[in-house]
Write an enzyme that holds these catalytic residues in place. Structure first.
Site, PDB file in Angstrom:
ATOM      1  N   SER A 145      41.726  38.592  28.238  1.00 25.06           N
ATOM      2  CA  SER A 145      40.317  38.709  28.619  1.00 25.06           C
ATOM      3  C   SER A 145      39.455  38.519  27.387  1.00 25.06           C
ATOM      4  O   SER A 145      39.880  38.811  26.260  1.00 25.06           O
ATOM      5  CB  SER A 145      40.047  40.093  29.219  1.00 25.06           C
ATOM      6  OG  SER A 145      38.654  40.332  29.369  1.00 25.06           O
ATOM      7  N   TYR A 158      40.325  49.283  28.145  1.00 20.34           N
ATOM      8  CA  TYR A 158      40.675  47.969  28.684  1.00 20.34           C
ATOM      9  C   TYR A 158      40.624  46.910  27.588  1.00 20.34           C
ATOM     10  O   TYR A 158      41.557  46.114  27.430  1.00 20.34           O
ATOM     11  CB  TYR A 158      39.706  47.608  29.810  1.00 20.34           C
ATOM     12  CG  TYR A 158      39.935  46.235  30.398  1.00 20.34           C
ATOM     13  CD1 TYR A 158      40.972  46.008  31.294  1.00 20.34           C
ATOM     14  CD2 TYR A 158      39.107  45.164  30.066  1.00 20.34           C
ATOM     15  CE1 TYR A 158      41.185  44.747  31.844  1.00 20.34           C
ATOM     16  CE2 TYR A 158      39.312  43.911  30.608  1.00 20.34           C
ATOM     17  CZ  TYR A 158      40.345  43.711  31.500  1.00 20.34           C
ATOM     18  OH  TYR A 158      40.553  42.460  32.035  1.00 20.34           O
TER      19      TYR A 158
END
Length: 260
Positions: A145, A158
């Site tokens: 990501s 995250y």
């Protein structure tokens, strides 16, 4: 590498990006293993879609945070197909928490996210290593990501887990060659139900508009556009390994102002 008659395991492929990858690979003649941990109904629907292209689709439940599940998933794949050519480590999770709220995260949150987002891809790679090497042209794609590069996203935990996945991609690329290429793709804002559910519809719509407006291409990623990049890595990236590909319409270019 040609996809036709190859075999791909796509973890977390009952919906979203994983489902889009499985469908696109199947469209190009690749047999696919659809993995789920909870959403069996979604997984079977994706498998049915894939089979419309004349390929075989195997549906397997496995929690990638559990090493035994990873090994069982690989064993089921080999029992069905006798080979593994591609591993897409897509399964992931998060906890939505404002980055400024340091009390909103605890040790358990980090361990839970790392277990799936970072340890899971390692365990799947280890379980599939022998089969991927055997063909001489295996490929692993890790779904990272932009959060792992820029320290943004749904939470600090995250972002940290995806940053670790990017680093691990480079480490694995060194040791898995020359038989296996290992790359990561890094989507930015991905349109779809996952973010909409996590952010709430109003916040999702506002952030989508803001992100599109900031991107030179005036658009953000979709599950299908991420799948397109994965396909390109497989069929057109024979000399590409250890790389991270951003998929965000160029939005990262505006993250820091140019100093004059």
């Amino acid at each position: 590498m040609k996809l036709k008659d190859s075999v791909a395991i796509v973890t977390g492929s009952s919906s979203g990006i994983g489902a889009a990858v499985a469908r696109l690979f199947a469209e190009h003649g690749c047999h696919v293993v659809i993995n789920f941990s909870r959403n069996e109904t979604g997984a079977r629907a994706v498998a049915s879609d894939c089979e419309q292209y004349g390929v075989k689709a195997l549906v397997c439940r496995a929690d990638v945070s559990e090493d035994a599940d990873c090994r069982a998933l690989v064993d089921e794949t080999l029992a069905q197909f006798g080979r593994i050519d591609i591993l897409v480590n897509n399964a992931g999770t998060t906890k939505f928490c404002n980055h400024g709220d340091l009390e909103g995260l605890d040790k358990r949150d980090f361990l839970d996210l790392y277990a799936i987002n970072t340890v899971g891809p390692f365990q799947m790679t280890r379980a599939a290593e022998t089969a991927l090497r055997a063909n001489g042209s295996g490929h692993i794609i890790n779904m990272a990501s932009i959060a792992g590069l820029a320290g943004i996203g749904s939470s600090i935990a995250y972002a940290a887990s995806k940053g670790a996945l990017i680093t691990m991609t480079r480490s694995l690329a060194r040791v898995m060659g020359p038989e296996v290429r290992v790359n990561a793709v890094c989507p930015g804002f991905v349109q779809g139900e996952w973010l909409k559910k996590g952010l709430g519809e109003d916040k999702y719509d506002a952030l989508l508009a803001k992100t599109k407006g900031a991107a030179p291409l005036n658009d953000t990623a979709s599950p299908e556009s991420v799948a397109d990049v994965c396909l390109g890595l497989i069929v057109g990236g024979d000399l590409t390994t250890g790389e991270t590909l951003l998929i965000d319409g160029g939005a990262h270019l505006g993250m820091a102002p140019v100093r004059r």
